[in-house]
Design an enzyme around this catalytic site. Structure first.
Site, PDB file in Angstrom:
ATOM      1  N   THR A 131     -30.663 -52.755  -8.016  1.00 16.54           N
ATOM      2  CA  THR A 131     -32.001 -53.092  -7.537  1.00 16.54           C
ATOM      3  C   THR A 131     -32.800 -51.824  -7.249  1.00 16.54           C
ATOM      4  O   THR A 131     -33.922 -51.657  -7.741  1.00 16.54           O
ATOM      5  CB  THR A 131     -31.891 -53.964  -6.265  1.00 16.54           C
ATOM      6  OG1 THR A 131     -31.053 -55.081  -6.561  1.00 16.54           O
ATOM      7  CG2 THR A 131     -33.235 -54.422  -5.786  1.00 16.54           C
ATOM      8  N   TYR A 148     -31.105 -56.537  -0.824  1.00 18.76           N
ATOM      9  CA  TYR A 148     -32.384 -55.944  -1.198  1.00 18.76           C
ATOM     10  C   TYR A 148     -33.038 -56.761  -2.327  1.00 18.76           C
ATOM     11  O   TYR A 148     -34.250 -56.755  -2.476  1.00 18.76           O
ATOM     12  CB  TYR A 148     -32.198 -54.517  -1.736  1.00 18.76           C
ATOM     13  CG  TYR A 148     -31.903 -53.424  -0.726  1.00 18.76           C
ATOM     14  CD1 TYR A 148     -31.619 -53.693   0.612  1.00 18.76           C
ATOM     15  CD2 TYR A 148     -31.906 -52.087  -1.137  1.00 18.76           C
ATOM     16  CE1 TYR A 148     -31.334 -52.656   1.494  1.00 18.76           C
ATOM     17  CE2 TYR A 148     -31.636 -51.061  -0.252  1.00 18.76           C
ATOM     18  CZ  TYR A 148     -31.340 -51.342   1.062  1.00 18.76           C
ATOM     19  OH  TYR A 148     -31.068 -50.321   1.932  1.00 18.76           O
ATOM     20  N   GLY A 149     -32.192 -57.382  -3.125  1.00 20.70           N
ATOM     21  CA  GLY A 149     -32.642 -57.954  -4.396  1.00 20.70           C
ATOM     22  C   GLY A 149     -33.672 -59.051  -4.291  1.00 20.70           C
ATOM     23  O   GLY A 149     -34.378 -59.354  -5.251  1.00 20.70           O
ATOM     24  N   ASP A 174     -25.845 -48.022  -1.342  1.00 23.26           N
ATOM     25  CA  ASP A 174     -26.122 -49.362  -1.873  1.00 23.26           C
ATOM     26  C   ASP A 174     -26.693 -50.183  -0.730  1.00 23.26           C
ATOM     27  O   ASP A 174     -26.584 -49.815   0.437  1.00 23.26           O
ATOM     28  CB  ASP A 174     -24.825 -50.009  -2.397  1.00 23.26           C
ATOM     29  CG  ASP A 174     -25.056 -51.423  -2.939  1.00 23.26           C
ATOM     30  OD1 ASP A 174     -26.105 -51.654  -3.572  1.00 23.26           O
ATOM     31  OD2 ASP A 174     -24.210 -52.300  -2.721  1.00 23.26           O
ATOM     32  N   THR A 178     -24.305 -53.891  -8.860  1.00 18.13           N
ATOM     33  CA  THR A 178     -22.993 -53.288  -8.610  1.00 18.13           C
ATOM     34  C   THR A 178     -22.010 -54.238  -7.926  1.00 18.13           C
ATOM     35  O   THR A 178     -20.829 -53.911  -7.800  1.00 18.13           O
ATOM     36  CB  THR A 178     -23.144 -51.990  -7.789  1.00 18.13           C
ATOM     37  OG1 THR A 178     -24.019 -52.235  -6.680  1.00 18.13           O
ATOM     38  CG2 THR A 178     -23.714 -50.880  -8.650  1.00 18.13           C
ATOM     39  N   HIS A 179     -22.487 -55.393  -7.500  1.00 18.31           N
ATOM     40  CA  HIS A 179     -21.546 -56.399  -6.989  1.00 18.31           C
ATOM     41  C   HIS A 179     -20.809 -57.114  -8.127  1.00 18.31           C
ATOM     42  O   HIS A 179     -19.721 -57.637  -7.927  1.00 18.31           O
ATOM     43  CB  HIS A 179     -22.291 -57.474  -6.191  1.00 18.31           C
ATOM     44  CG  HIS A 179     -22.672 -57.059  -4.800  1.00 18.31           C
ATOM     45  ND1 HIS A 179     -23.665 -56.146  -4.540  1.00 18.31           N
ATOM     46  CD2 HIS A 179     -22.200 -57.461  -3.590  1.00 18.31           C
ATOM     47  CE1 HIS A 179     -23.794 -56.008  -3.217  1.00 18.31           C
ATOM     48  NE2 HIS A 179     -22.906 -56.790  -2.631  1.00 18.31           N
ATOM     49  N   GLU A 224     -19.941 -61.119  -1.556  1.00 18.81           N
ATOM     50  CA  GLU A 224     -19.844 -60.617  -0.169  1.00 18.81           C
ATOM     51  C   GLU A 224     -18.983 -61.551   0.689  1.00 18.81           C
ATOM     52  O   GLU A 224     -18.394 -61.133   1.668  1.00 18.81           O
ATOM     53  CB  GLU A 224     -21.239 -60.439   0.456  1.00 18.81           C
ATOM     54  CG  GLU A 224     -22.106 -59.384  -0.241  1.00 18.81           C
ATOM     55  CD  GLU A 224     -22.179 -58.025   0.468  1.00 18.81           C
ATOM     56  OE1 GLU A 224     -21.942 -57.968   1.682  1.00 18.81           O
ATOM     57  OE2 GLU A 224     -22.470 -57.018  -0.205  1.00 18.81           O
TER      58      GLU A 224
HETATM   59  N1  DGL Z   1     -25.698 -54.169  -5.124  1.00 22.00           N
HETATM   60  C1  DGL Z   1     -27.074 -54.531  -5.298  1.00 22.00           C
HETATM   61  C2  DGL Z   1     -27.525 -54.244  -6.729  1.00 22.00           C
HETATM   62  O1  DGL Z   1     -26.840 -53.582  -7.447  1.00 22.00           O
HETATM   63  C3  DGL Z   1     -27.353 -55.989  -5.077  1.00 22.00           C
HETATM   64  C4  DGL Z   1     -27.344 -56.533  -3.719  1.00 22.00           C
HETATM   65  C5  DGL Z   1     -28.699 -56.817  -3.141  1.00 22.00           C
HETATM   66  O2  DGL Z   1     -29.415 -57.735  -3.558  1.00 22.00           O
HETATM   67  O3  DGL Z   1     -28.998 -56.106  -2.235  1.00 22.00           O
HETATM   68  O4  DGL Z   1     -28.542 -54.693  -7.148  1.00 22.00           O
END
Ligand code: DGL
Length: 275
Positions: free
Chosen positions: A75, A42-43, A10, A187-188, A152
């Site tokens: 993402t 990442y999003g 992740d 997943t958060h 987070e």
């Molecule tokens: N855990 C990431 C997801 O499921 C989100 C966190 C991010 O933006 O990096 O999209």
């Protein structure tokens, strides 16, 4: 019987919600988890950057001799092209397909909400999957960029006033649309499912992609003869300092349940082109 570990990655630690589910349904497996804590989130990044990061994450897991890779990141699952994953030497899955199938099964009125990061919502991937499963479905989407930093930073718990206020704001249009099913497309988000559930009301079924994908993983490994029935275990790797990992992992997984933790230099890993 295949004793090699399962690889999970992740952008950060949200994917630990999927590890929690994997450990529940596959207690005999060893899990190698990589959380790209040095580069989260990442999003909010571009498609090209997300693909480059995801390829490095996959390359690291392959270096750990994994038998299967799960992108426990909504993402990455929305963005990484199937042709890249199709060329990997081990089976690979994201968290979208199982979640979309579960949502299509759960909805009685064919009105489904999807929340996720900006990149996930922009990709339109959930809408495409849901329409392929239920051609007349109505899909209502909303990017919720502040949920990841809230999670987070530990703004958890049904009574948290800040998370509740932001959830009210983000979810109002989806609630007004009258959906009966909501995909927690990042997943958060399962970590604030109690807040989201309270805002959406009792008539709305929440879909946790990590949980659905853990169940699908069990089926896939069994079908390919890849299950392990050992003592189980986990090794965790992050790209930033390991300080505070155990307490965060405890909060994210309910209980951390042991496992080594180490920091790695993710920039050292590149995905070899496959013929
Ligand atoms: N855990 C990431 C997801 O499921 C989100 C966190 C991010 O933006 O990096 O999209």
């Amino acid at each position: 019987m295949d004793k090699r570990p399962i690889g999970v990655f992740d952008s950060g630690l949200g994917g630990l919600t999927a590890v929690r589910e994997l450990r529940r349904v596959l207690p005999g497996e060893t899990i190698v988890y990589f959380g790209d804590t040095g580069r989260v989130p990442y999003g909010s990044r571009s498609r090209d950057t997300i693909i480059q990061y995801a390829k490095q994450d996959i390359a690291f897991l392959l270096s750990q001799n994994v038998k299967y890779i799960m992108a426990a990141c909504g993402t990455v699952s929305s963005i990484l092209p199937a042709e890249v994953s199709g060329r990997l030497p081990v089976p690979y899955t994201g968290v979208l397909e199982a979640a979309a199938r579960a949502a299509a099964k759960a909805t009685c009125i064919r009105r489904i909400g999807v929340i996720g990061t900006a990149a996930t919502i922009r990709s339109g991937s959930y809408e495409r999957l849901l329409r392929a499963l239920l051609p007349d479905v109505q899909v209502y989407t909303r990017a919720c960029p502040m949920f990841v930093p809230l999670v987070e930073n530990g703004y958890l718990g049904a009574g948290n006033p800040i998370t509740t206020a932001i959830a009210e704001e983000y979810l109002a249009p989806i609630r007004s649309a009258g959906v009966d099913t909501l995909i927690l497309g990042c997943t958060h988000y399962p970590l604030i499912a109690d807040v989201i559930g309270k805002v959406m009301g009792p008539g709305v079924t929440l879909i946790d992609p990590g949980r659905e994908t853990a169940d699908a993983t069990r089926t896939l490994l069994a079908a390919r003869g890849l299950l392990a029935e050992g003592a189980g275990g986990a090794r965790y790797y992050v790209s930033d300092s390991i300080e505070g990992f155990t307490s965060t992992a405890n909060a994210f997984m309910g209980r951390y349940a042991g496992g080594t933790v180490a920091q790695i230099a993710i920039d050292d890993y590149e995905l070899e082109p496959q013929e």
